[in-house]
Write a protein that holds these residues in place. Sequence first.
Motif, PDB file in Angstrom:
ATOM      1  N   ALA A  21       0.821  -1.213   0.000  1.00 20.45           N
ATOM      2  CA  ALA A  21       0.000   0.000   0.000  1.00 20.45           C
ATOM      3  C   ALA A  21       0.859   1.269   0.000  1.00 20.45           C
ATOM      4  O   ALA A  21       0.332   2.367  -0.153  1.00 20.45           O
ATOM      5  CB  ALA A  21      -0.924   0.004   1.222  1.00 20.45           C
ATOM      6  N   GLY A  22       2.159   1.117   0.192  1.00 19.76           N
ATOM      7  CA  GLY A  22       3.045   2.279   0.209  1.00 19.76           C
ATOM      8  C   GLY A  22       2.950   3.090   1.486  1.00 19.76           C
ATOM      9  O   GLY A  22       3.232   4.283   1.488  1.00 19.76           O
ATOM     10  N   GLN A  37      -1.307   8.692   3.818  1.00 24.65           N
ATOM     11  CA  GLN A  37      -1.189  10.138   3.708  1.00 24.65           C
ATOM     12  C   GLN A  37      -1.287  10.577   2.245  1.00 24.65           C
ATOM     13  O   GLN A  37      -1.888  11.600   1.941  1.00 24.65           O
ATOM     14  CB  GLN A  37       0.141  10.579   4.318  1.00 24.65           C
ATOM     15  CG  GLN A  37       0.213  12.046   4.613  1.00 24.65           C
ATOM     16  CD  GLN A  37       1.365  12.371   5.551  1.00 24.65           C
ATOM     17  OE1 GLN A  37       1.816  11.523   6.321  1.00 24.65           O
ATOM     18  NE2 GLN A  37       1.838  13.577   5.472  1.00 24.65           N
ATOM     19  N   ARG A  38      -0.747   9.771   1.331  1.00 26.11           N
ATOM     20  CA  ARG A  38      -0.843  10.098  -0.103  1.00 26.11           C
ATOM     21  C   ARG A  38      -2.290  10.135  -0.568  1.00 26.11           C
ATOM     22  O   ARG A  38      -2.687  10.989  -1.354  1.00 26.11           O
ATOM     23  CB  ARG A  38      -0.076   9.068  -0.955  1.00 26.11           C
ATOM     24  CG  ARG A  38       1.417   9.131  -0.800  1.00 26.11           C
ATOM     25  CD  ARG A  38       2.141   8.099  -1.677  1.00 26.11           C
ATOM     26  NE  ARG A  38       1.639   6.754  -1.462  1.00 26.11           N
ATOM     27  CZ  ARG A  38       1.159   5.963  -2.420  1.00 26.11           C
ATOM     28  NH1 ARG A  38       1.113   6.368  -3.660  1.00 26.11           N
ATOM     29  NH2 ARG A  38       0.738   4.761  -2.142  1.00 26.11           N
ATOM     30  N   VAL A  39      -3.102   9.192  -0.090  1.00 23.93           N
ATOM     31  CA  VAL A  39      -4.516   9.158  -0.460  1.00 23.93           C
ATOM     32  C   VAL A  39      -5.227  10.391   0.087  1.00 23.93           C
ATOM     33  O   VAL A  39      -6.025  11.022  -0.610  1.00 23.93           O
ATOM     34  CB  VAL A  39      -5.191   7.859   0.040  1.00 23.93           C
ATOM     35  CG1 VAL A  39      -6.697   7.934  -0.080  1.00 23.93           C
ATOM     36  CG2 VAL A  39      -4.667   6.661  -0.729  1.00 23.93           C
ATOM     37  N   GLU A  72       4.128   7.343   9.353  1.00 26.10           N
ATOM     38  CA  GLU A  72       3.166   8.054   8.508  1.00 26.10           C
ATOM     39  C   GLU A  72       1.841   8.265   9.247  1.00 26.10           C
ATOM     40  O   GLU A  72       1.377   7.403   9.977  1.00 26.10           O
ATOM     41  CB  GLU A  72       2.924   7.248   7.234  1.00 26.10           C
ATOM     42  CG  GLU A  72       2.053   7.933   6.227  1.00 26.10           C
ATOM     43  CD  GLU A  72       2.044   7.199   4.891  1.00 26.10           C
ATOM     44  OE1 GLU A  72       1.022   7.313   4.209  1.00 26.10           O
ATOM     45  OE2 GLU A  72       3.024   6.525   4.540  1.00 26.10           O
ATOM     46  N   LEU A  73       1.251   9.433   9.029  1.00 19.37           N
ATOM     47  CA  LEU A  73      -0.072   9.731   9.557  1.00 19.37           C
ATOM     48  C   LEU A  73      -1.107   9.101   8.629  1.00 19.37           C
ATOM     49  O   LEU A  73      -1.029   9.266   7.412  1.00 19.37           O
ATOM     50  CB  LEU A  73      -0.283  11.247   9.621  1.00 19.37           C
ATOM     51  CG  LEU A  73      -1.533  11.738  10.323  1.00 19.37           C
ATOM     52  CD1 LEU A  73      -1.500  11.365  11.800  1.00 19.37           C
ATOM     53  CD2 LEU A  73      -1.645  13.245  10.172  1.00 19.37           C
ATOM     54  N   VAL A  74      -2.048   8.334   9.190  1.00 19.26           N
ATOM     55  CA  VAL A  74      -3.073   7.664   8.395  1.00 19.26           C
ATOM     56  C   VAL A  74      -4.453   7.993   8.951  1.00 19.26           C
ATOM     57  O   VAL A  74      -4.603   8.307  10.133  1.00 19.26           O
ATOM     58  CB  VAL A  74      -2.877   6.123   8.368  1.00 19.26           C
ATOM     59  CG1 VAL A  74      -1.595   5.742   7.651  1.00 19.26           C
ATOM     60  CG2 VAL A  74      -2.909   5.526   9.766  1.00 19.26           C
TER      61      VAL A  74
END
Length: 159
Positions: free
Chosen positions: A118-119, A142-144, A124-126
């Motif tokens: 999922a990368g 975070q990218r999404v 990372e903040l999710v």
Amino acid sequence: MNPQNSPESTSDSALGEQIVAALEFGPAQRTQEIEPLCLGSLWTETVDCSVSHILGRLDRSGRVSARSLLALMGWRTGEVLTVRSSRGRVLFVRSCSGPEHVRSSRFVVIPVSVRTAAGIEVGELVLISAVPQHDLIIVHSQRVLESMVLEQVRRGPGR
């Protein structure tokens, strides 16, 4: 009677499977553009569906604190889960024969192979979204989240 075997649960389970299928886009690649999450096409009628969210940070063990969401879902330690990755998202669905299980009543635990696909990286903040009516938890990278915000900005105010 087991609530998972009730007619309502069977219907909800089928809809939950549609949600999971709609979210599966194949293996994530860091260079892929992330598509905003859109579930609207799944329903042909109005569905009473509440979603609860929390933000959390992924630790080195792949854990994100999510006690309130796990309690809301009614998921207990040891329950069987199917876990899938899909373009920056991780999907957890309670199942009868999945390879994973609820490891703690305090944390959502993302297996290393799934978070890699999922990368999602350590620290990372999710965003974790729980959809109790469909026995579904979605962890958004975070990218999404950035992609969702940028898409809204692109569409402009009021859209």
